[in-house]
Every structure is written in C-alpha cells, then in structure tokens.
Design a protein around this motif. Structure first.
Motif, PDB file in Angstrom:
ATOM      1  N   ILE A  73      30.988   1.075 -54.303  1.00 50.54           N
ATOM      2  CA  ILE A  73      30.290  -0.201 -54.091  1.00 50.54           C
ATOM      3  C   ILE A  73      30.605  -0.741 -52.706  1.00 50.54           C
ATOM      4  CG2 ILE A  73      30.210  -2.635 -54.756  1.00 50.54           C
ATOM      5  CD1 ILE A  73      30.611  -1.794 -57.618  1.00 50.54           C
ATOM      6  N   ILE A  74      31.900  -0.723 -52.355  1.00 51.67           N
ATOM      7  CA  ILE A  74      32.302  -1.288 -51.073  1.00 51.67           C
ATOM      8  C   ILE A  74      31.720  -0.478 -49.911  1.00 51.67           C
ATOM      9  CG2 ILE A  74      34.290  -1.736 -49.578  1.00 51.67           C
ATOM     10  CD1 ILE A  74      33.899  -3.681 -51.922  1.00 51.67           C
ATOM     11  N   LEU A  75      31.873   0.846 -49.984  1.00 55.14           N
ATOM     12  CA  LEU A  75      31.407   1.691 -48.890  1.00 55.14           C
ATOM     13  C   LEU A  75      29.888   1.581 -48.718  1.00 55.14           C
ATOM     14  CD1 LEU A  75      32.293   3.786 -46.797  1.00 55.14           C
ATOM     15  CD2 LEU A  75      31.676   5.549 -48.467  1.00 55.14           C
ATOM     16  N   LEU A  76      29.150   1.793 -49.819  1.00 56.68           N
ATOM     17  CA  LEU A  76      27.689   1.784 -49.728  1.00 56.68           C
ATOM     18  C   LEU A  76      27.162   0.373 -49.454  1.00 56.68           C
ATOM     19  CD1 LEU A  76      26.614   4.176 -52.639  1.00 56.68           C
ATOM     20  CD2 LEU A  76      27.284   4.701 -50.306  1.00 56.68           C
ATOM     21  N   GLY A  77      27.762  -0.616 -50.116  1.00 54.33           N
ATOM     22  CA  GLY A  77      27.281  -1.988 -49.959  1.00 54.33           C
ATOM     23  C   GLY A  77      27.511  -2.523 -48.551  1.00 54.33           C
ATOM     24  N   ALA A 120      37.389   4.936 -64.195  1.00 50.85           N
ATOM     25  CA  ALA A 120      35.978   4.571 -64.040  1.00 50.85           C
ATOM     26  C   ALA A 120      35.810   3.459 -63.018  1.00 50.85           C
ATOM     27  CB  ALA A 120      35.392   4.136 -65.380  1.00 50.85           C
ATOM     28  N   VAL A 121      36.730   2.482 -63.033  1.00 53.81           N
ATOM     29  CA  VAL A 121      36.527   1.275 -62.228  1.00 53.81           C
ATOM     30  C   VAL A 121      36.803   1.529 -60.745  1.00 53.81           C
ATOM     31  CG1 VAL A 121      37.393  -1.042 -61.783  1.00 53.81           C
ATOM     32  CG2 VAL A 121      36.929  -0.327 -64.118  1.00 53.81           C
ATOM     33  N   PHE A 122      37.902   2.214 -60.411  1.00 54.35           N
ATOM     34  CA  PHE A 122      38.246   2.299 -58.994  1.00 54.35           C
ATOM     35  C   PHE A 122      37.318   3.189 -58.166  1.00 54.35           C
ATOM     36  CE2 PHE A 122      41.871   0.126 -60.695  1.00 54.35           C
ATOM     37  CZ  PHE A 122      42.060  -0.858 -59.740  1.00 54.35           C
ATOM     38  N   PRO A 123      36.889   4.356 -58.692  1.00 54.38           N
ATOM     39  CA  PRO A 123      35.876   5.095 -57.925  1.00 54.38           C
ATOM     40  C   PRO A 123      34.608   4.269 -57.724  1.00 54.38           C
ATOM     41  CG  PRO A 123      36.811   6.482 -59.618  1.00 54.38           C
ATOM     42  CD  PRO A 123      37.331   5.097 -59.865  1.00 54.38           C
ATOM     43  N   VAL A 169      18.637   9.260 -69.709  1.00 48.62           N
ATOM     44  CA  VAL A 169      18.943  10.193 -68.622  1.00 48.62           C
ATOM     45  C   VAL A 169      20.333  10.794 -68.796  1.00 48.62           C
ATOM     46  CG1 VAL A 169      19.378  10.389 -66.148  1.00 48.62           C
ATOM     47  CG2 VAL A 169      17.412   9.092 -66.972  1.00 48.62           C
ATOM     48  N   TYR A 170      21.313   9.947 -69.040  1.00 42.06           N
ATOM     49  CA  TYR A 170      22.687  10.436 -69.170  1.00 42.06           C
ATOM     50  C   TYR A 170      22.816  11.382 -70.359  1.00 42.06           C
ATOM     51  CZ  TYR A 170      23.908   6.692 -65.905  1.00 42.06           C
ATOM     52  OH  TYR A 170      23.979   5.880 -64.809  1.00 42.06           O
ATOM     53  N   PHE A 171      22.076  11.061 -71.427  1.00 41.33           N
ATOM     54  CA  PHE A 171      22.137  11.893 -72.628  1.00 41.33           C
ATOM     55  C   PHE A 171      21.533  13.260 -72.353  1.00 41.33           C
ATOM     56  CE2 PHE A 171      20.391  13.297 -76.734  1.00 41.33           C
ATOM     57  CZ  PHE A 171      21.526  13.217 -77.525  1.00 41.33           C
ATOM     58  N   GLN A 172      20.372  13.264 -71.683  1.00 43.43           N
ATOM     59  CA  GLN A 172      19.682  14.537 -71.499  1.00 43.43           C
ATOM     60  C   GLN A 172      20.301  15.407 -70.419  1.00 43.43           C
ATOM     61  OE1 GLN A 172      15.556  13.404 -71.280  1.00 43.43           O
ATOM     62  NE2 GLN A 172      15.324  13.634 -73.491  1.00 43.43           N
ATOM     63  N   THR A 173      21.000  14.784 -69.466  1.00 41.29           N
ATOM     64  CA  THR A 173      21.651  15.600 -68.438  1.00 41.29           C
ATOM     65  C   THR A 173      23.052  16.004 -68.870  1.00 41.29           C
ATOM     66  OG1 THR A 173      22.365  13.579 -67.386  1.00 41.29           O
ATOM     67  CG2 THR A 173      20.406  14.622 -66.475  1.00 41.29           C
ATOM     68  N   GLY A 174      23.480  15.526 -70.026  1.00 40.89           N
ATOM     69  CA  GLY A 174      24.802  15.909 -70.524  1.00 40.89           C
ATOM     70  C   GLY A 174      25.942  15.155 -69.873  1.00 40.89           C
ATOM     71  N   LEU A 175      25.619  14.131 -69.063  1.00 38.67           N
ATOM     72  CA  LEU A 175      26.687  13.360 -68.413  1.00 38.67           C
ATOM     73  C   LEU A 175      27.456  12.488 -69.407  1.00 38.67           C
ATOM     74  CD1 LEU A 175      25.002  12.141 -65.100  1.00 38.67           C
ATOM     75  CD2 LEU A 175      26.913  13.739 -65.321  1.00 38.67           C
ATOM     76  N   SER A 176      26.841  12.256 -70.568  1.00 43.26           N
ATOM     77  CA  SER A 176      27.443  11.343 -71.547  1.00 43.26           C
ATOM     78  C   SER A 176      28.856  11.732 -71.962  1.00 43.26           C
ATOM     79  CB  SER A 176      26.579  11.272 -72.817  1.00 43.26           C
ATOM     80  OG  SER A 176      25.343  10.723 -72.492  1.00 43.26           O
ATOM     81  N   GLY A 177      29.201  13.015 -71.781  1.00 41.27           N
ATOM     82  CA  GLY A 177      30.534  13.445 -72.182  1.00 41.27           C
ATOM     83  C   GLY A 177      31.601  13.192 -71.137  1.00 41.27           C
ATOM     84  N   SER A 178      31.244  12.414 -70.061  1.00 39.78           N
ATOM     85  CA  SER A 178      32.232  12.152 -69.006  1.00 39.78           C
ATOM     86  C   SER A 178      32.204  10.676 -68.639  1.00 39.78           C
ATOM     87  CB  SER A 178      31.896  12.985 -67.773  1.00 39.78           C
ATOM     88  OG  SER A 178      30.697  12.502 -67.202  1.00 39.78           O
ATOM     89  N   LEU A 179      33.030  10.290 -67.673  1.00 40.08           N
ATOM     90  CA  LEU A 179      33.028   8.901 -67.220  1.00 40.08           C
ATOM     91  C   LEU A 179      31.988   8.648 -66.137  1.00 40.08           C
ATOM     92  CD1 LEU A 179      36.880   8.236 -67.153  1.00 40.08           C
ATOM     93  CD2 LEU A 179      35.235   7.154 -68.660  1.00 40.08           C
ATOM     94  N   TRP A 180      31.262   9.704 -65.718  1.00 36.72           N
ATOM     95  CA  TRP A 180      30.282   9.544 -64.638  1.00 36.72           C
ATOM     96  C   TRP A 180      29.228   8.475 -64.909  1.00 36.72           C
ATOM     97  CZ3 TRP A 180      30.956  10.560 -59.862  1.00 36.72           C
ATOM     98  CH2 TRP A 180      31.850  11.571 -59.502  1.00 36.72           C
TER      99      TRP A 180
END
Lengths: 294, 308
Positions: free
Chosen positions: B115-119, B107-110, B159-170
């Motif tokens: 952060i670095i690229l966009l920031g 989770a942290v390194f991606p 949002v994360y709950f309704q899009t189903g992202l909650s089951g991942s590290l996204w």
C-alpha cells in the motif's frame, strides 16, 4: 523542464501498479457485482440468467425491509449519539479542561484503536446474565434491580449495540470536533464574551455556527460508517435474537455465503450502496440549505 | 454552564506557580474558593467519563487472570486471587491464538508495504508529474473510498476460489492492498502538494531520472506523511473482519480477528479465563502501538476521516 515531469514512461511505472491493483480489486468487481444482479447461482452450481427476478424478489422480501429499517434506525441513533456526545466532549476539552485536556483526550481515544471483535466480546461479558452475572447486571442488582437479559430481546440487544458503538467512538469524535473548535479564533470568543455571551449562549450563537463544517464532516463520516456496520453486529449478536438486529450488510453476507445465492446477495449489496449514496447526498443538500439560511 | 464560565475566568487569572513552587496567597481569596467549588461537578463528570472508558479495560485484564472457579463463584468485581498465566498459555496453544497472530502478521505487513509503496508512487505521479487526465484518475481513486466492501466480495471470492488462491493468505494481501490504495493515494497526493515542483526539477538537472529522484528525494521528504498513513492503514487492516472472514477458507488461515470470533463458539464458550486472555492478546498489539504513538495515531485517524 516540463518534459522531465511529463515523462510518459515514468508516469506509467509510478502509477501503473497502483492503478492495476485498484482496478482489479475495486473497479472491476463493482461492475462484475452489478452483472451478478441479473443472475442466480454460485461458483459451485454455476449461474443462470434470471433477468430482473432478483429485483422483484428484493421489493417483496420482508426481511430486506426489516434490514433496511434496522440499518437506518441504527445509523440514525448511533450517528446522533456519536456526534452529539463527541461534541459535548470536544466542548469539555476546549472550554473546561483547556491545556490539561491532553491526557483525557488520549485516554478517551484509546477504545477507538481496539479491534471491534475484542470490544464486542468484552461487551458480551459486561452485559452477561448467566452463568456469570456481568458488570452491568451486578450494578443493577446492587441497586436492588432485577438482572436484565440484554441479548434476549431485539430492543435490549439494540441498546447494547448502540452503547458499545458510541462508547468506542466518542474519543474519536471528541478529537475530530476538538480540532474544529480549537481553530475558532480566541478574539471572536473574547468579543462575544464582552458582548455578554456566556455558557450555553456562547456555544449556541458563536461556537456552534462556526463549527458547522466540521460537524457536517463528522456526521457524514459517522453515517457512512454506521450504514455499513458489520463487525460490531456479527461479533456481538450475530443478528439475533432471530433477525431482530440484522442490518443489510449481514443479510447480504448470509444470503451470499450461507445460502450461496450470489445474484440476490449482489442485489442486496447494490441496495446498500444506493442507500449510502442517497443518505450522503441528502445530508449534503440539506446542510447546504441550512448554511445559506444562516 | 454559567458556573463553568465562571470557573473558566477564575482559572484564567490564577497566577502561575511562584519560583518556590507554591501558589501565591492570592489564590486563597473567597472568590477563588467558590470557583474551585463550582468546578467540582465538572471534575466529577470528567472522572465519570474516565471510569466508563478505562474500567471495562481494566476489568478485562483482571478477568484474564481468573480461574474458572472464580468466575462461577466469585463476584465480577473481585480481583484475581493469583496471576494465573495458564489462561494465556491455553489461549495461545489450545485456542490457537499464536497461529492466528502469525497469520495476521503475515497478511497485514506485506499488504501494508505494498500500500505504501504503490500508493506513494501513485500520489507522486498524480500530483508532481504533469500530464493530461490526472484529475480523472484521482477521481476514480476517490470513488473507491465510498464503495461498501460488500460490493466487491462476491466477484473477488469467485476469482480467488477459481484460481485456487483461497488456500493461501494471498487473497487477503491483494484485497487489503486494493482497498487501502484509494485513501493512501489521495493523502499522499495531498502531502506532495506542499513540496514545490522545483525540488524535483532541480534534482533531474544533475542527471537523475525522475523515478530515481522519486525514491531518493520524494520518498524521504514525505516520510512523516508515510508514517501517519502506515499507522492509519495498519489499524484498518489489522482490525478488519469482513475480508478476512470471507476469503479464508480453513481454520489454519484465520487472522487474529476471525480466530477470536470463532474462539467464543469453539473453545471459549465454557473456558472463560482463556477467552479473556485471548481478547487481551488480541488487544495487546494495538495497545502497545497506541501507548507509544498516541498523538500521531489520533492525528492520523481523524485526518484520514476528514479527507475521506
């Protein structure tokens, strides 16, 4: 050459992704959260419009005011502790240890980088009563005192929380303030010494006034962190015993996720944000008044 | 404090080491000795501070090697009888610390890379590029530094709950990126301020597009700044509890902080040795980074706070 650096397409490509993510994760949710304050419910049971009910409930909820009081008390005690002890540390670095202060600075800074959860569990064990008598109680026992149940009463638990948060951050404030004091020109100090200023006199009349700006930023940084305290408390006491050490952040978290009351949770979050803003503005204004006097 | 000023003056006039490596005789004069004596309380204070800082950590390490029997019957100050690595094995496997650690890394390194690229790109666009409204955008980014995390939890959770992202590290990667961007963008803009615009204008004369010169010239020129910010953000994100606690819904997705928090309740309540070992595993990563890069970490963290 202006047109190259003013290239709209390039700006969109460079700034676009960051702005998009930032807007989606920070700006929109803040407004959305404001919207939640006039609803009640959660994602599973759905939402119903309740007008200003959440705000009237907030005003009459004794747990909220306990949490506000705790938050302010905690922020005040820990901020004063962090900045005051940090300032003493920085004076020690600059005027006593001087060049050899680097190793001390580095060692004392170390707890700053440790994860809060790890430090909190460590402190739980250090202040433990049973089954193992922790280090602190063992020291008390060896001086003939009785073991203290550190997590048994609100006042004791508060003390442990404050000690832990000060312990882990004095290195940080020491270095932060050190950077401010080192910048005071040696000539200024030397001429003050020639005028007979020594020891505390030198600190009070020369060093303190000249390091006020960095002290101010330390206070603001500290108060902003302590008003939002969450990790420390959830890991160390989880708000207990009872609700004795429950700050606004924790009350918001429990209301939202243990009881599923999103509307009321958002209202508490809004209160927290307002408290943070008010305190910061208050410090800014009162410090400006002091500076013009001096 | 008068004693210290006295000591201070004494120290200032202490002669440097002579070529032979010994102090000159002058340092044995009575005044010097008194100055040395006057320093004793201060030295004791320094030792006291160091003991208070370092001892709990040494105690933590020693305790992680003790058996349950030693916890119950031995003194807290006793050294472990053997180097009992079993605690670490238990914490890693039964206590799932291995799984939690890998979740944290994933989770942290991606998030850190994003952060670095966009920031950095945003900092470049806001500071080097010339256009109307950039101060307004910079101000909008600054607002984000002030907002408490609690303000954004519930909408994001929905949002994360309704899009189903909650089951991942996204959810963690996305939220960390969004929260890390304000400070990064702001500090990168500060770093780009010290580079004259002509550098980028000159590079575009050779036909490179401005985006290309951002990557080939701008990015390398703020290398140091990027490294500092990456360190600061790493500590913020790695040590985060609030976001990780809210947005991970299964024990398989816990980060190392959430895992350690639950460790006490689930497994560590009776298993002291493994609990201490788990705390040590948790601390180990930040410890190594700090040992290697302490000066930069200290500079970076304090600079980040003053700007924020």
């Amino acid at each position: 050459m202006k047109h190259v650096l003013g290239d709209k397409r390039a700006i969109a490509i460079l700034l676009g992704p960051a702005l998009l993510v930032y807007t989606a994760v920070m700006l929109v949710p803040v407004l959305w959260s404001l919207g939640y304050t006039v609803f009640e419910g959660n994602t599973i049971i759905g939402f119903t419009f309740v007008g200003f009910d959440n705000f009237t409930r907030l005003a009459g909820d004794p747990k909220v005011w306990d949490a506000v009081l705790f938050t302010l008390k905690y922020a005040l005690v820990v901020t004063v502790g962090q900045v005051f002890i940090g300032y003493l540390m920085s004076l020690l670095y600059v005027f006593v240890l001087k060049k050899s202060s680097n190793i001390v600075r580095t060692l004392v800074f170390f707890p700053v980088v440790l994860p809060t959860v790890a430090v909190a569990l460590l402190f739980q064990k250090l202040f433990e009563v049973a089954p193992q008598t922790g280090v602190v109680n063992s020291i008390i026992n060896s001086f003939g005192g009785e073991s203290v149940d550190w997590f048994g009463s609100g006042a004791n638990a508060f003390l442990v929380i404050a000690i832990m948060d000060i312990w882990r951050s004095i290195g940080f404030y020491g270095v932060l303030l050190y950077a401010g004091i080192v910048e005071i020109p040696e000539d200024t100090l030397e001429s003050a010494r020639l005028d007979g200023a020594t020891g505390w006199g030198l600190v009070r009349h020369i060093v303190l006034p000249l390091s006020l700006p960095v002290l101010l930023s330390a206070v603001i940084f500290s108060i902003n962190g302590t008003l939002k305290v969450f990790d420390t408390i959830i890991a160390l006491t989880n708000g207990g015993p009872g609700n004795a050490t429950s700050p606004l952040t924790l009350y918001m978290f429990q209301t939202s996720f243990s009881y599923g009351e999103y509307g009321y949770g958002s209202t508490i979050a809004l209160l927290l944000t307002i408290v943070c803003l008010l305190v910061t503005v208050f410090i800014f204004r009162s410090s400006r008044r002091d500076l013009t006097k001096a | 404090m008068t004693t210290s000023t006295l000591a201070e003056h004494a120290e200032r006039t202490v002669p440097p080491l002579s070529p032979s490596g010994r102090r000159r005789l002058g340092s044995r004069r009575p005044g010097r000795i008194r100055a040395k004596l006057a320093k004793i309380p201060l030295n004791l204070a320094v030792v006291f501070i160091l003991v208070i800082t370092v001892y709990p950590l040494i105690w933590l390490l020693l305790s992680s090697f003790k058996t349950n029997d030693e916890f119950v019957n031995g003194s807290v100050f006793a050294l472990p009888e053997t180097l009992n690595w079993q605690n670490y094995i238990d914490a890693w496997t039964t206590g799932n610390m291995g799984q939690y650690l890998s979740n944290s890394v994933l989770a942290v390194f991606p998030a850190l890379a994003l952060i670095i690229l966009l920031g950095t790109a945003a900092g470049f666009a806001l500071e080097v590029m010339v256009w109307k409204g950039r101060n307004g955008v910079l101000l909008a980014f600054l607002v984000g530094i002030m907002v408490p995390g609690q303000m954004i939890l519930l909408p994001l959770f929905t949002v994360y709950f309704q899009t189903g992202l909650s089951g991942s590290l996204w959810p963690l990667i996305i939220t960390y990126t969004g929260i890390g961007l304000p400070l990064t963008t702001f500090m990168m803009a500060t770093f780009f301020r010290s580079i004259p615009r002509e550098v980028f204008e000159a590079s575009t004369l050779d036909g490179a597009s401005i985006i290309r010169s951002f990557f080939t010239i701008g990015f390398p020129m703020v290398r140091n700044g990027i490294f500092t910010i990456a360190l600061v953000q790493f500590f913020f994100i790695w040590n985060d509890l609030l976001i990780a606690l809210t947005f991970t819904n299964s024990s398989a997705l816990r980060t190392i902080q959430v895992g350690l928090l639950n460790f006490t309740g689930e497994y560590g309540a009776t298993q002291y040795g493994p609990l201490f070992a788990a705390i040590c595993i948790n601390v180990f990563g930040t410890l190594v980074i700090y040992l290697a890069l302490n000066q930069r970490v200290m500079k970076g963290l304090t600079a980040g706070s003053v700007k924020g």
